[in-house]
Write a protein that holds these residues in place. Structure first.
Motif, PDB file in Angstrom:
ATOM      1  N   GLY A  64      -8.789   7.728  -2.211  1.00 16.04           N
ATOM      2  CA  GLY A  64      -8.158   6.839  -2.072  1.00 16.04           C
ATOM      3  C   GLY A  64      -7.583   6.023  -0.300  1.00 16.04           C
ATOM      4  N   LEU A  65      -8.115   7.151   0.863  1.00 11.14           N
ATOM      5  CA  LEU A  65      -6.922   7.245   1.640  1.00 11.14           C
ATOM      6  C   LEU A  65      -7.083   6.475   2.706  1.00 11.14           C
ATOM      7  CD1 LEU A  65      -7.404  11.269   2.950  1.00 11.14           C
ATOM      8  CD2 LEU A  65      -4.643   9.890   1.835  1.00 11.14           C
ATOM      9  N   ASN A  66      -8.761   5.494   1.516  1.00  2.00           N
ATOM     10  CA  ASN A  66      -8.671   4.210   2.842  1.00  2.00           C
ATOM     11  C   ASN A  66      -7.612   3.394   2.369  1.00  2.00           C
ATOM     12  OD1 ASN A  66      -9.818   4.747   0.078  1.00  2.00           O
ATOM     13  ND2 ASN A  66     -10.797   2.964   0.662  1.00  2.00           N
ATOM     14  N   ILE A  67      -6.783   3.533   1.989  1.00  4.20           N
ATOM     15  CA  ILE A  67      -5.729   2.174   0.362  1.00  4.20           C
ATOM     16  C   ILE A  67      -5.006   2.007   1.524  1.00  4.20           C
ATOM     17  CG2 ILE A  67      -5.171   1.167  -1.595  1.00  4.20           C
ATOM     18  CD1 ILE A  67      -7.158   2.550  -2.905  1.00  4.20           C
ATOM     19  N   PRO A  68      -4.613   1.534   1.835  1.00  2.00           N
ATOM     20  CA  PRO A  68      -3.152   1.064   2.045  1.00  2.00           C
ATOM     21  C   PRO A  68      -1.466   1.616   1.451  1.00  2.00           C
ATOM     22  CG  PRO A  68      -4.131  -0.778   3.349  1.00  2.00           C
ATOM     23  CD  PRO A  68      -4.834   0.151   2.177  1.00  2.00           C
ATOM     24  N   THR A  69      -0.761   2.009   2.271  1.00  2.00           N
ATOM     25  CA  THR A  69       0.409   1.967   1.021  1.00  2.00           C
ATOM     26  C   THR A  69       1.502   0.995   1.913  1.00  2.00           C
ATOM     27  OG1 THR A  69       1.189   3.524   3.168  1.00  2.00           O
ATOM     28  CG2 THR A  69       0.217   4.420   1.383  1.00  2.00           C
ATOM     29  N   ASP A  70       2.396   0.838   1.281  1.00  2.00           N
ATOM     30  CA  ASP A  70       3.753  -0.101   0.553  1.00  2.00           C
ATOM     31  C   ASP A  70       4.322   0.020   2.692  1.00  2.00           C
ATOM     32  OD1 ASP A  70       4.967  -2.343   0.712  1.00  2.00           O
ATOM     33  OD2 ASP A  70       5.964  -1.619  -1.283  1.00  2.00           O
ATOM     34  N   THR A  71       4.133  -0.722   3.255  1.00  2.00           N
ATOM     35  CA  THR A  71       5.398  -0.847   4.346  1.00  2.00           C
ATOM     36  C   THR A  71       6.909  -1.705   4.369  1.00  2.00           C
ATOM     37  OG1 THR A  71       4.146  -1.710   6.222  1.00  2.00           O
ATOM     38  CG2 THR A  71       2.975   0.658   5.873  1.00  2.00           C
ATOM     39  N   ASN A  72       6.736  -1.959   2.625  1.00  2.00           N
ATOM     40  CA  ASN A  72       7.666  -2.929   3.065  1.00  2.00           C
ATOM     41  C   ASN A  72       9.236  -2.336   2.395  1.00  2.00           C
ATOM     42  OD1 ASN A  72       8.980  -5.139   2.202  1.00  2.00           O
ATOM     43  ND2 ASN A  72       8.425  -5.702   0.823  1.00  2.00           N
ATOM     44  N   ASN A  73       9.621  -1.650   3.729  1.00  2.00           N
ATOM     45  CA  ASN A  73      10.933  -0.934   3.552  1.00  2.00           C
ATOM     46  C   ASN A  73      11.518  -0.698   4.651  1.00  2.00           C
ATOM     47  OD1 ASN A  73       9.641   1.481   5.413  1.00  2.00           O
ATOM     48  ND2 ASN A  73       7.982   1.462   3.323  1.00  2.00           N
ATOM     49  N   PHE A  74      13.267  -0.012   4.950  1.00  2.00           N
ATOM     50  CA  PHE A  74      13.998  -0.137   5.372  1.00  2.00           C
ATOM     51  C   PHE A  74      13.470   0.960   6.895  1.00  2.00           C
ATOM     52  CE2 PHE A  74      15.209   3.625   3.987  1.00  2.00           C
ATOM     53  CZ  PHE A  74      15.465   4.451   4.913  1.00  2.00           C
ATOM     54  N   LEU A  75      12.171   1.105   6.708  1.00  2.00           N
ATOM     55  CA  LEU A  75      11.408   2.303   7.766  1.00  2.00           C
ATOM     56  C   LEU A  75      10.808   1.087   8.137  1.00  2.00           C
ATOM     57  CD1 LEU A  75      12.119   5.883   7.379  1.00  2.00           C
ATOM     58  CD2 LEU A  75      13.189   4.743   8.319  1.00  2.00           C
ATOM     59  N   GLY A  76       9.750   0.166   7.424  1.00  2.00           N
ATOM     60  CA  GLY A  76       9.210  -0.291   7.914  1.00  2.00           C
ATOM     61  C   GLY A  76       7.228   0.941   8.296  1.00  2.00           C
ATOM     62  N   GLN A  77       7.917   1.991   6.912  1.00  2.00           N
ATOM     63  CA  GLN A  77       6.584   2.841   7.496  1.00  2.00           C
ATOM     64  C   GLN A  77       6.226   3.334   5.977  1.00  2.00           C
ATOM     65  OE1 GLN A  77       7.802   6.292   7.191  1.00  2.00           O
ATOM     66  NE2 GLN A  77       5.586   6.892   7.733  1.00  2.00           N
ATOM     67  N   ASN A  78       4.809   4.275   5.669  1.00  2.00           N
ATOM     68  CA  ASN A  78       4.493   5.235   4.729  1.00  2.00           C
ATOM     69  C   ASN A  78       3.826   5.764   4.625  1.00  2.00           C
ATOM     70  OD1 ASN A  78       5.211   5.549   1.467  1.00  2.00           O
ATOM     71  ND2 ASN A  78       5.570   3.694   1.112  1.00  2.00           N
ATOM     72  N   ALA A  79       3.625   6.909   4.055  1.00  2.00           N
ATOM     73  CA  ALA A  79       2.758   7.780   4.017  1.00  2.00           C
ATOM     74  C   ALA A  79       2.462   8.346   3.472  1.00  2.00           C
ATOM     75  CB  ALA A  79       3.063   9.167   4.468  1.00  2.00           C
ATOM     76  N   THR A  80       0.904   8.843   2.537  1.00  2.00           N
ATOM     77  CA  THR A  80       0.610   9.462   1.798  1.00  2.00           C
ATOM     78  C   THR A  80      -0.257  11.112   2.333  1.00  2.00           C
ATOM     79  OG1 THR A  80      -0.720   7.461   0.801  1.00  2.00           O
ATOM     80  CG2 THR A  80      -1.873   9.420  -0.027  1.00  2.00           C
ATOM     81  N   GLN A  81       0.593  11.363   1.659  1.00  2.00           N
ATOM     82  CA  GLN A  81       0.387  13.116   2.432  1.00  2.00           C
ATOM     83  C   GLN A  81      -0.796  13.589   1.070  1.00  2.00           C
ATOM     84  OE1 GLN A  81       4.111  15.652   3.683  1.00  2.00           O
ATOM     85  NE2 GLN A  81       2.422  17.544   3.993  1.00  2.00           N
ATOM     86  N   LEU A  82      -1.729  14.530   1.481  1.00  2.00           N
ATOM     87  CA  LEU A  82      -2.862  15.342   0.499  1.00  2.00           C
ATOM     88  C   LEU A  82      -2.323  16.706   1.201  1.00  2.00           C
ATOM     89  CD1 LEU A  82      -4.354  14.097  -1.814  1.00  2.00           C
ATOM     90  CD2 LEU A  82      -6.485  14.471   1.050  1.00  2.00           C
ATOM     91  N   THR A  83      -1.252  17.451  -0.023  1.00  2.00           N
ATOM     92  CA  THR A  83      -1.117  18.633  -0.256  1.00  2.00           C
ATOM     93  C   THR A  83      -2.095  18.981  -1.693  1.00  2.00           C
ATOM     94  OG1 THR A  83       0.240  18.205  -1.754  1.00  2.00           O
ATOM     95  CG2 THR A  83       0.707  17.927   0.385  1.00  2.00           C
ATOM     96  N   VAL A  84      -2.133  20.821  -1.319  1.00  2.00           N
ATOM     97  CA  VAL A  84      -2.768  21.305  -2.606  1.00  2.00           C
ATOM     98  C   VAL A  84      -1.904  20.782  -4.272  1.00  2.00           C
ATOM     99  CG1 VAL A  84      -0.491  23.080  -2.293  1.00  2.00           C
ATOM    100  CG2 VAL A  84      -2.677  23.211  -3.598  1.00  2.00           C
ATOM    101  N   ASP A  85      -1.087  20.049  -4.137  1.00  2.00           N
ATOM    102  CA  ASP A  85      -0.674  19.439  -5.387  1.00  2.00           C
ATOM    103  C   ASP A  85      -1.027  18.099  -5.910  1.00  2.00           C
ATOM    104  OD1 ASP A  85       2.214  20.842  -6.009  1.00  2.00           O
ATOM    105  OD2 ASP A  85       2.788  19.594  -4.221  1.00  2.00           O
ATOM    106  N   GLN A  86      -1.890  17.242  -4.698  1.00  2.00           N
ATOM    107  CA  GLN A  86      -2.767  16.671  -4.830  1.00  2.00           C
ATOM    108  C   GLN A  86      -4.213  16.534  -4.922  1.00  2.00           C
ATOM    109  OE1 GLN A  86      -0.080  16.079  -2.262  1.00  2.00           O
ATOM    110  NE2 GLN A  86       0.824  14.759  -4.331  1.00  2.00           N
ATOM    111  N   PHE A  87      -4.471  17.891  -4.100  1.00  2.00           N
ATOM    112  CA  PHE A  87      -5.849  18.136  -3.916  1.00  2.00           C
ATOM    113  C   PHE A  87      -6.735  19.675  -4.468  1.00  2.00           C
ATOM    114  CE2 PHE A  87      -9.447  17.434  -0.096  1.00  2.00           C
ATOM    115  CZ  PHE A  87      -9.828  18.061  -1.724  1.00  2.00           C
ATOM    116  N   PRO A  88      -6.007  20.274  -5.721  1.00  2.00           N
ATOM    117  CA  PRO A  88      -6.396  21.534  -5.913  1.00  2.00           C
ATOM    118  C   PRO A  88      -7.116  21.962  -5.135  1.00  2.00           C
ATOM    119  CG  PRO A  88      -6.078  19.710  -7.825  1.00  2.00           C
ATOM    120  CD  PRO A  88      -6.484  19.315  -6.745  1.00  2.00           C
ATOM    121  N   GLY A  89      -8.230  22.394  -4.828  1.00  2.00           N
ATOM    122  CA  GLY A  89      -8.877  22.506  -3.681  1.00  2.00           C
ATOM    123  C   GLY A  89      -8.477  23.117  -2.442  1.00  2.00           C
TER     124      GLY A  89
END
Length: 217
Positions: A64-89
């Motif tokens: 899923g890290l190939n999928i752009p995130t929505d930057t339509n917000n007041f910062l014009g920026q968004n992030a997908t953080q892949l921590t242990v919560d999303q990636f148990p390994g």
């Protein structure tokens, strides 16, 4: 004499063992309040481990890290953080990955990661990035695709997409849960709010301006 040397060796080994066991592990959460009652001890410094015999390849892969995130917000920026919560390994491995998307002019505002050093790789766009050290010295540079910048542990840092096209960067951290504290949020968006008079004096602002900023968060 041999018995004295043997006894000395045993003492040194015992001392070394006690010093090694006294080492504190790196924190993986904001705080860990000690409790005597084990019935309420539900959090650990990290995650509980699955039985290794029940592990599957899906535990060690993520899509899923190939999928752009929505930057339509007041910062014009968004992030997908892949921590242990999303990636148990990732548990106990001390590593995290994130994708950061920037609209033209998008800003990743000044923030810190209290538990991790960050290595940022620019994939697309023209990104102005930097960090500030404990002497208030700014280290900054304009980065292009293929460029890398490191933000040392807990240093205040930021990025701005100064190009006319979308930007993409990938960040890696030497912690499975580096955390993030956005400075504006932690100052003007606390719950309960910090005394606006204290902030007005600290930032040399009119108190009404501080109250307006607090209302935005």
């Amino acid at each position: 004499m041999k018995s004295v040397n043997f006894l000395l060796a045993i003492v040194l080994l015992a001392l070394a063992s006690s010093l090694a066991s006294a080492y504190d592990p790196s924190p993986l959460q904001d705080f860990c309040v000690a409790v005597d009652d084990t019935k309420t001890a539900i959090f650990v410094n990290g995650k509980f481990c699955k039985d290794p015999t029940l592990a599957t390849p899906d535990d060690f892969t993520f899509s899923g890290l190939n999928i752009p995130t929505d930057t339509n917000n007041f910062l014009g920026q968004n992030a997908t953080q892949l921590t242990v919560d999303q990636f148990p390994g990732l548990n106990t491995l001390g590593i995290t990955l994130a994708r950061v998307d920037y609209a033209p002019g998008g800003v990743n505002p000044p923030h810190i990661h209290p538990r991790g050093t960050e290595l940022l790789l620019i994939q697309k766009g023209t990104i102005f990035a930097g960090f500030v050290d404990s002497n208030n010295t700014l280290f900054s540079k304009i980065l292009y695709p293929g460029d890398v910048i490191v933000f040392p542990l807990a240093m205040n840092h930021f990025q701005v997409n100064i190009g006319k096209t979308d930007g993409v960067a990938f960040a890696s951290f030497n912690s499975q849960n580096p955390g993030v504290i956005t400075l504006a949020n932690s100052i003007f968006g606390t719950n309960p709010p910090i005394d606006p008079y204290a902030l007005a004096r600290a930032f040399q602002l009119d108190v009404n301006v501080v109250k307006e900023l607090q209302a935005k968060f």
